[in-house]
Write an enzyme that holds these catalytic residues in place. Structure first.
Site, PDB file in Angstrom:
ATOM      1  CG  ASP A   1      -2.080   0.980   1.143  1.00 33.09           C
ATOM      2  OD1 ASP A   1      -2.470   1.164   0.091  1.00 33.09           O
ATOM      3  OD2 ASP A   1      -2.550   1.345   2.110  1.00 33.09           O
ATOM      4  CB  CYS A  22     -21.457  -4.495   1.499  1.00 35.98           C
ATOM      5  SG  CYS A  22     -21.372  -4.746  -0.208  1.00 35.98           S
ATOM      6  CB  CYS A  27     -23.162   2.546   2.823  1.00 33.21           C
ATOM      7  SG  CYS A  27     -22.105   4.176   2.874  1.00 33.21           S
ATOM      8  CB  CYS A  46     -19.137  -9.482   4.139  1.00 35.20           C
ATOM      9  SG  CYS A  46     -18.974 -10.509   2.727  1.00 35.20           S
TER      10      CYS A  46
END
Length: 393
Positions: free
Chosen positions: A148, A208, A212, A262
């Site tokens: 990353d 999912c 939100c 999930c």
């Protein structure tokens, strides 16, 4: 006879490559990685167009670094022309507890699961170097490691290598580890036997997307970071728009909602890597205590964790939003104390939180605060204060 000799010559490197890959996987598992698989360097030909479309829509927000080196980001061979294979590794950071439990404790701060641990960049990179070192030594090849920190599209590469697939929330989902995987990549000049890509197993599920709080998904598999709580509380440098503040709730660093719901998480075991163990006390900390942190205390409390990289001012900005959402007028004093903070990020959210918790107290303090205030955003927050109601005659 010559034909048989030729066949033997071409099969020997394949066997050697397979043994080399087996040794790499064995070392990766020994180092604490949960999965290690391989993709060819040209495995994501669709990535450049997808990245360009995402950037063109502005969905990256103020993450300007995403606009840099886009060709290298979308194609491993553009970053390093000699790369032939990409070894993708995943480290499970799942937990036995409920990652969303703190959301019901409105006077306490919810920190994303990944950030309640030692910074994964440090943990994963050290282990990647061990695996890559073995690959280089045994294979006589060159390697580069990434966690990353470079223009590498880890999630598409991980899907191409078979670690999982990018779910409708855009995060990698694994049938064995759910949504809880830290990813690392090793680029190598070795031509290793590739694994089969993973196919999408989301089906009709949209948990999912529906959970939100800020509607950050304009469509399945598409994330608008500008609306994402993880982006707003971790990456966003400036003031957080008023339309997102109520949705943030008491999430003071990151957001696990879309990951935690999930269904594939039921297969994820708690992380066994000791250096990824949860740091005691970093979740459900009282908001009043967090609001009182100066820079030195902030650095001490979050030393070695991803939270520290955000800096005290942005973190306290987030804490004040949580205070304003707490519904606890008795916490108004914590916001009031920060009205004179050196940072306009902090002052602005202190005003917002105080008005939410005690508009009467805010009204009393407004004249003196405005008299010495030169920041436009802070003055704008004071402007949201409703005028004092007229008393009936």
């Amino acid at each position: 006879m010559p034909a048989r000799q030729h066949e033997a010559c071409v099969s020997k490197p394949a066997i050697s490559a397979l043994r080399l890959k087996d040794a790499v996987v064995e070392r990766a598992l020994a180092e604490g990685f949960s999965v290690c698989r391989v993709a060819p360097a040209d495995a994501i030909p669709e990535a450049p167009a997808r990245l360009a479309a995402w950037l063109a829509e502005g969905h990256h927000g103020d993450m300007a670094w995403m606009e840099e080196r886009t060709e290298e980001r979308a194609a491993p061979g553009r970053l390093w022309s000699e790369v032939r294979s990409v070894v993708m590794l995943g480290m499970n950071y799942g937990t036995e507890g409920d990652p969303l439990a703190t959301l019901d404790q409105k006077d306490r701060g919810a920190i994303s699961l990944y950030a309640r641990r030692r910074d994964y960049h440090d943990v994963v990179k050290g282990k990647l170097k061990s695996v890559a070192g073995l690959l280089a030594a045994r294979g006589g090849v060159d390697v580069k490691v990434f966690v990353d920190t470079a223009p590498v599209m880890e999630k598409p590469l991980a899907q191409a290598a078979g670690l999982g697939w990018q779910g409708k929330h855009s995060v990698l989902v694994s049938r064995e580890h759910g949504s809880w995987l830290f990813l690392g990549a090793i680029y190598t000049t070795a031509e290793l036997p590739p694994d089969e890509p993973e196919r999408d197993h989301c089906g009709s599920c949209r948990r999912c997307l529906d959970i939100c709080p800020t509607d950050a998904f304009p469509a399945p598999y598409r994330l608008d970071a500008r609306r994402c709580i993880a982006y707003l509380t971790v990456e966003h440098q400036g003031h957080i728009d008023a339309e997102f503040r109520a949705g943030i709730g008491n999430r003071i660093f990151g957001c696990d909602d879309c990951l935690a719901v999930c269904p594939w998480n039921k297969f994820a075991a708690a992380a066994r890597e000791t250096r990824l163990s949860l740091r005691d006390g970093l979740d459900a900390l009282p908001l009043a205590d967090l609001a009182a942190l100066d820079d030195a205390a902030f650095r001490t409390l979050f030393a070695g964790t991803p939270v520290k990289r955000t800096g005290r001012d942005r973190f306290i900005r987030n804490v004040l939003i949580a205070l304003g959402n707490s519904g606890r007028p008795d916490l108004a004093g914590s916001a009031e104390t920060l009205l004179a903070d050196a940072s306009p990020l902090v002052r602005a959210m202190a005003v917002w939180a105080l008005i939410r918790l005690s508009s009467e107290r805010a009204r009393a303090l407004a004249p003196a605060a405005l008299a010495g205030e030169d920041d436009a955003q802070v003055r704008n927050e004071w402007g949201a204060l409703a005028p004092e109601p007229e008393h009936a005659s």
